[in-house]
Design an enzyme around this catalytic site. Structure first.
Site, PDB file in Angstrom:
ATOM      1  N   VAL A  11       0.826  -1.205   0.000  1.00 38.73           N
ATOM      2  CA  VAL A  11       0.000   0.000   0.000  1.00 38.73           C
ATOM      3  C   VAL A  11       0.866   1.263   0.000  1.00 38.73           C
ATOM      4  CG1 VAL A  11      -1.609   1.356   1.424  1.00 38.73           C
ATOM      5  CG2 VAL A  11      -2.027  -1.068   1.028  1.00 38.73           C
ATOM      6  N   LEU A 156      -7.307  -0.399  -2.730  1.00 36.91           N
ATOM      7  CA  LEU A 156      -6.663  -0.986  -3.902  1.00 36.91           C
ATOM      8  C   LEU A 156      -6.610  -2.504  -3.797  1.00 36.91           C
ATOM      9  CD1 LEU A 156      -3.604  -2.052  -3.024  1.00 36.91           C
ATOM     10  CD2 LEU A 156      -3.090   0.364  -3.155  1.00 36.91           C
ATOM     11  N   ALA A 262     -17.213 -19.279  -7.358  1.00 36.28           N
ATOM     12  CA  ALA A 262     -16.879 -20.351  -6.415  1.00 36.28           C
ATOM     13  C   ALA A 262     -15.433 -20.759  -6.672  1.00 36.28           C
ATOM     14  CB  ALA A 262     -17.811 -21.529  -6.630  1.00 36.28           C
ATOM     15  N   GLY A 267      -7.772 -15.959   0.162  1.00 36.63           N
ATOM     16  CA  GLY A 267      -6.591 -15.800   1.009  1.00 36.63           C
ATOM     17  C   GLY A 267      -6.149 -14.366   0.977  1.00 36.63           C
ATOM     18  N   CYS A 270      -5.612  -9.440   3.358  1.00 38.07           N
ATOM     19  CA  CYS A 270      -6.698  -8.572   3.838  1.00 38.07           C
ATOM     20  C   CYS A 270      -7.942  -9.317   4.321  1.00 38.07           C
ATOM     21  CB  CYS A 270      -7.067  -7.575   2.744  1.00 38.07           C
ATOM     22  SG  CYS A 270      -5.723  -6.418   2.429  1.00 38.07           S
ATOM     23  N   LYS A 273      -7.693 -11.535   7.640  1.00 38.67           N
ATOM     24  CA  LYS A 273      -7.421 -10.818   8.897  1.00 38.67           C
ATOM     25  C   LYS A 273      -8.491  -9.764   9.184  1.00 38.67           C
ATOM     26  CE  LYS A 273      -4.306  -7.065   7.461  1.00 38.67           C
ATOM     27  NZ  LYS A 273      -5.232  -5.962   7.643  1.00 38.67           N
TER      28      LYS A 273
HETATM   29  N1  LIG Z   1      -2.060  -5.283   0.574  1.00 36.61           N
HETATM   30  C1  LIG Z   1      -3.267  -4.861   0.208  1.00 36.61           C
HETATM   31  O1  LIG Z   1      -3.811  -5.255  -0.831  1.00 36.61           O
HETATM   32  C2  LIG Z   1      -3.998  -3.865   1.057  1.00 36.61           C
HETATM   33  C3  LIG Z   1      -5.109  -3.204   0.520  1.00 36.61           C
HETATM   34  C4  LIG Z   1      -5.775  -2.253   1.311  1.00 36.61           C
HETATM   35  C5  LIG Z   1      -5.352  -2.033   2.607  1.00 36.61           C
HETATM   36  N2  LIG Z   1      -4.278  -2.715   3.115  1.00 36.61           N
HETATM   37  C6  LIG Z   1      -3.833  -2.403   4.483  1.00 36.61           C
HETATM   38  O2  LIG Z   1      -2.719  -1.535   4.399  1.00 36.61           O
HETATM   39  C7  LIG Z   1      -1.812  -1.809   5.464  1.00 36.61           C
HETATM   40  C8  LIG Z   1      -0.438  -2.140   4.900  1.00 36.61           C
HETATM   41  O3  LIG Z   1      -0.561  -3.337   4.144  1.00 36.61           O
HETATM   42  P1  LIG Z   1       0.599  -3.835   3.167  1.00 36.61           P
HETATM   43  O4  LIG Z   1       0.074  -5.039   2.456  1.00 36.61           O
HETATM   44  O5  LIG Z   1       1.110  -2.688   2.407  1.00 36.61           O
HETATM   45  O6  LIG Z   1       1.705  -4.299   4.253  1.00 36.61           O
HETATM   46  P2  LIG Z   1       3.237  -4.671   4.001  1.00 36.61           P
HETATM   47  O7  LIG Z   1       3.572  -5.660   5.038  1.00 36.61           O
HETATM   48  O8  LIG Z   1       3.466  -4.994   2.568  1.00 36.61           O
HETATM   49  O9  LIG Z   1       4.013  -3.284   4.294  1.00 36.61           O
HETATM   50  C9  LIG Z   1       4.095  -2.693   5.540  1.00 36.61           C
HETATM   51  C10 LIG Z   1       5.462  -2.025   5.650  1.00 36.61           C
HETATM   52  O10 LIG Z   1       5.509  -1.222   6.839  1.00 36.61           O
HETATM   53  C11 LIG Z   1       6.832  -1.273   7.340  1.00 36.61           C
HETATM   54  N3  LIG Z   1       6.846  -0.775   8.729  1.00 36.61           N
HETATM   55  C12 LIG Z   1       6.411  -1.394   9.847  1.00 36.61           C
HETATM   56  N4  LIG Z   1       6.539  -0.595  10.911  1.00 36.61           N
HETATM   57  C13 LIG Z   1       7.074   0.579  10.470  1.00 36.61           C
HETATM   58  C14 LIG Z   1       7.408   1.807  11.089  1.00 36.61           C
HETATM   59  N5  LIG Z   1       7.219   2.021  12.387  1.00 36.61           N
HETATM   60  N6  LIG Z   1       7.927   2.786  10.315  1.00 36.61           N
HETATM   61  C15 LIG Z   1       8.114   2.597   8.994  1.00 36.61           C
HETATM   62  N7  LIG Z   1       7.784   1.455   8.361  1.00 36.61           N
HETATM   63  C16 LIG Z   1       7.268   0.448   9.078  1.00 36.61           C
HETATM   64  C17 LIG Z   1       7.241  -2.710   7.148  1.00 36.61           C
HETATM   65  O11 LIG Z   1       8.636  -2.895   7.181  1.00 36.61           O
HETATM   66  C18 LIG Z   1       6.633  -2.997   5.755  1.00 36.61           C
HETATM   67  O12 LIG Z   1       7.558  -2.736   4.716  1.00 36.61           O
HETATM   68  C19 LIG Z   1      -2.446  -2.923   6.279  1.00 36.61           C
HETATM   69  O13 LIG Z   1      -3.195  -2.355   7.321  1.00 36.61           O
HETATM   70  C20 LIG Z   1      -3.370  -3.595   5.276  1.00 36.61           C
HETATM   71  O14 LIG Z   1      -4.452  -4.224   5.902  1.00 36.61           O
HETATM   72  C21 LIG Z   1      -3.586  -3.614   2.359  1.00 36.61           C
END
Ligand SMILES: NC(=O)c1ccc[n+]([C@@H]2O[C@H](COP(=O)([O-])OP(=O)(O)OC[C@H]3O[C@@H](n4cnc5c(N)ncnc54)[C@H](O)[C@@H]3O)[C@@H](O)[C@H]2O)c1
Length: 457
Positions: A11, A156, A262, A267, A270, A273
């Site tokens: 994200v 996204l 179906a 998985g 998102c 969890k």
């Molecule tokens: N992946 C998706 O499709 C998606 C879509 C919508 C929303 N989200 C939400 O967005 C959020 C992020 O998801 P993601 O898939 O991008 O996660 P991700 O694990 O790919 O990325 C998270 C990043 O944050 C970094 N991080 C952790 N603590 C930190 C800190 N204190 N300072 C700086 N960086 C730090 C980690 O090292 C990691 O690179 C989650 O809450 C997720 O539920 C994800």
């Protein structure tokens, strides 16, 4: 505008790259120095179509930079996006430690006014906790700097993330009505103006409703999938074709065609969890979300459906059998294998004594990493996995092919070659890619999800 993105994952990196593409000056922070090193060396740590080009273009133009320097990141952005992970805690609730750590970092170093945007998916009420964490650091420093916490959840989809971010169905923004909240609203409006040129896509609301909207959306989508999966299993018993049923109900505009497929379970990072976290939030208020409990239970069972069909077909004995698996990522166009159905299937096959050849267009490296974790209790099983170099290479000598991810590359294979390479011409199709009638004509024994009427002799 000067923007800081905290957390450069799926994200954060997409948000940062797309905001830079629109002309903003973006600073991407991550605690993972390896990730930052890859980015600073011109690489990209994730697979996401179109992202590499945008990152390269904007880095060259000096509009995006990557760093682990927290103080510099706080100094840079007037708007600070928190896009760190919110993985499930042991009890299923969202683990907010990374979000709150990011908030404290902002409080530790900020001087002027900051808009702090929760982009991570966070439970209702998190903005208050982010504000408290940040304020506690300001208090320690005796600083009277002002800030406002805004909720701007991200919708996204991995695999189409750049397109989704650039052309969103909607932008949800929750602000409060304080003077700082009004100021934040103005800055968010300015930041998102380019996305609203064609028509207004922003839904303004209070902070808690915005936080809730993200969970409600994912819970609804997961519900549709589990609903169809449950019906598909019944269709297998009663002799109906779930694909015909899908068309029949999807044509009702109140239902619509999307998200009615179906398959062998959902998985990713998102849905699993977020469904769990919403259930936990309800429990905190003494409520049980019965539908969501069922959605989760149905999905857990659905991930075992392919393995169970295979066990049934081979009379519950897989010793000495060899299978091919096409698709390891939780969905196409991503290398993400978090909670992927392939992991459940692989476990069922290997733990029942089979050997397996696997192929995925992009997640082979990630697969090696996650399988080592999945089989840490029985590492000897890892030697029963062969990582194939092409889809056809995976088929050689297999008793059957199982399809777990609906990559485009799997949709129109050379079936003559499939038949020749497989020891037995049998396909277990976890994504209903093929027509059972066509498979029968070609001479392939076909097992889809909810489609047994068409293969019945
Ligand atoms: N992946 C998706 O499709 C998606 C879509 C919508 C929303 N989200 C939400 O967005 C959020 C992020 O998801 P993601 O898939 O991008 O996660 P991700 O694990 O790919 O990325 C998270 C990043 O944050 C970094 N991080 C952790 N603590 C930190 C800190 N204190 N300072 C700086 N960086 C730090 C980690 O090292 C990691 O690179 C989650 O809450 C997720 O539920 C994800």
């Amino acid at each position: 505008m000067k923007i800081t993105i905290i957390g450069t994952g799926y994200v954060g990196l997409v948000t940062g790259a797309c905001l830079a593409e629109l002309g903003n000056d973006v600073f991407c922070l991550d605690v993972d120095s390896k990730k930052i090193e890859i980015l600073n060396n011109g690489g990209i740590p994730i697979h996401e179509p179109g992202l590499e080009e945008i990152v390269a273009r904007n880095r060259a133009a000096g509009r995006i930079r990557f760093s682990t320097d927290v103080e510099a990141s706080v100094a840079h952005g007037d708007v600070q996006f928190i896009a760190v992970g919110t993985p499930p805690d042991e009890d299923g609730s969202a683990d907010l430690q990374y979000v709150l750590a990011a908030a404290r970092n902002i409080g530790r170093y900020m001087n002027g006014f900051k808009v702090v945007v929760d982009k991570s998916t966070v439970p209702v009420g998190t903005a208050d906790r982010v504000a408290a964490a940040l304020q506690s650091e300001l208090t320690v420093r005796g600083s009277d700097a002002h800030f406002s916490v805004v909720s701007n959840p991200e919708f996204l989809k991995e695999g189409a993330a750049v397109e989704d971010f650039m052309r969103p169905d909607r932008i949800v923004i929750g602000c409060d009505n304080s003077p700082q909240g009004e100021k934040a609203r103005g800055m968010m409006k300015k930041l998102y103006t380019p996305f609203n040129r064609n028509h207004e896509r922003t839904y303004w609301m209070d902070v808690r409703s915005a936080e809730f909207t993200k969970y409600a959306a994912n819970a609804m989508l997961a519900t549709r999938i589990s609903f169809m999966n449950e019906l598909a299993n019944l269709a297998d018993h009663v002799g109906a074709d779930i694909e015909a049923v899908r068309h029949g109900i999807g044509s009702d505009p109140r239902i619509g065609h999307s998200f009615l497929y179906a398959g062998c379970g959902y998985g990713g990072s998102c849905f699993p969890k977020d469904v769990q976290a919403l259930e936990r939030t309800a429990q905190d208020y003494g409520l049980n979300l019965l539908i969501l409990q069922a959605v989760e239970a149905v999905n857990a069972r659905q991930k075992e459906v392919l393995g169970n069909k295979i066990l049934q077909r081979f009379e519950q004995n897989l010793k000495g059998r060899h299978f091919a698996i096409w698709g390891l990522a939780f969905k196409p166009n991503t290398d993400d294998m978090r909670a992927a159905s392939s992991r459940v299937l692989l476990g069922e096959l290997l733990r029942n004594g089979a050997t397996v050849a696997v192929y995925d267009p992009v997640s082979m490296e990630e697969a090696k990493r996650v399988f080592a974790l999945d089989f840490s209790d029985a590492p000897e099983l890892l030697s029963s996995i062969r990582f194939a170099t092409t889809p056809m290479d995976a088929l050689d000598g297999a008793d059957a092919l199982a399809i777990v991810t609906e990559w485009k590359a799997f949709r129109s294979p050379d079936f003559d070659q499939v038949k020749t390479r497989l020891k037995q011409a049998i396909i277990f199709d976890g994504r209903n890619l093929f027509e059972p009638g066509v498979m029968t004509e070609i001479g392939i024994e076909y097992h889809g999800i909810g489609r047994s009427v068409l293969t019945r002799k």
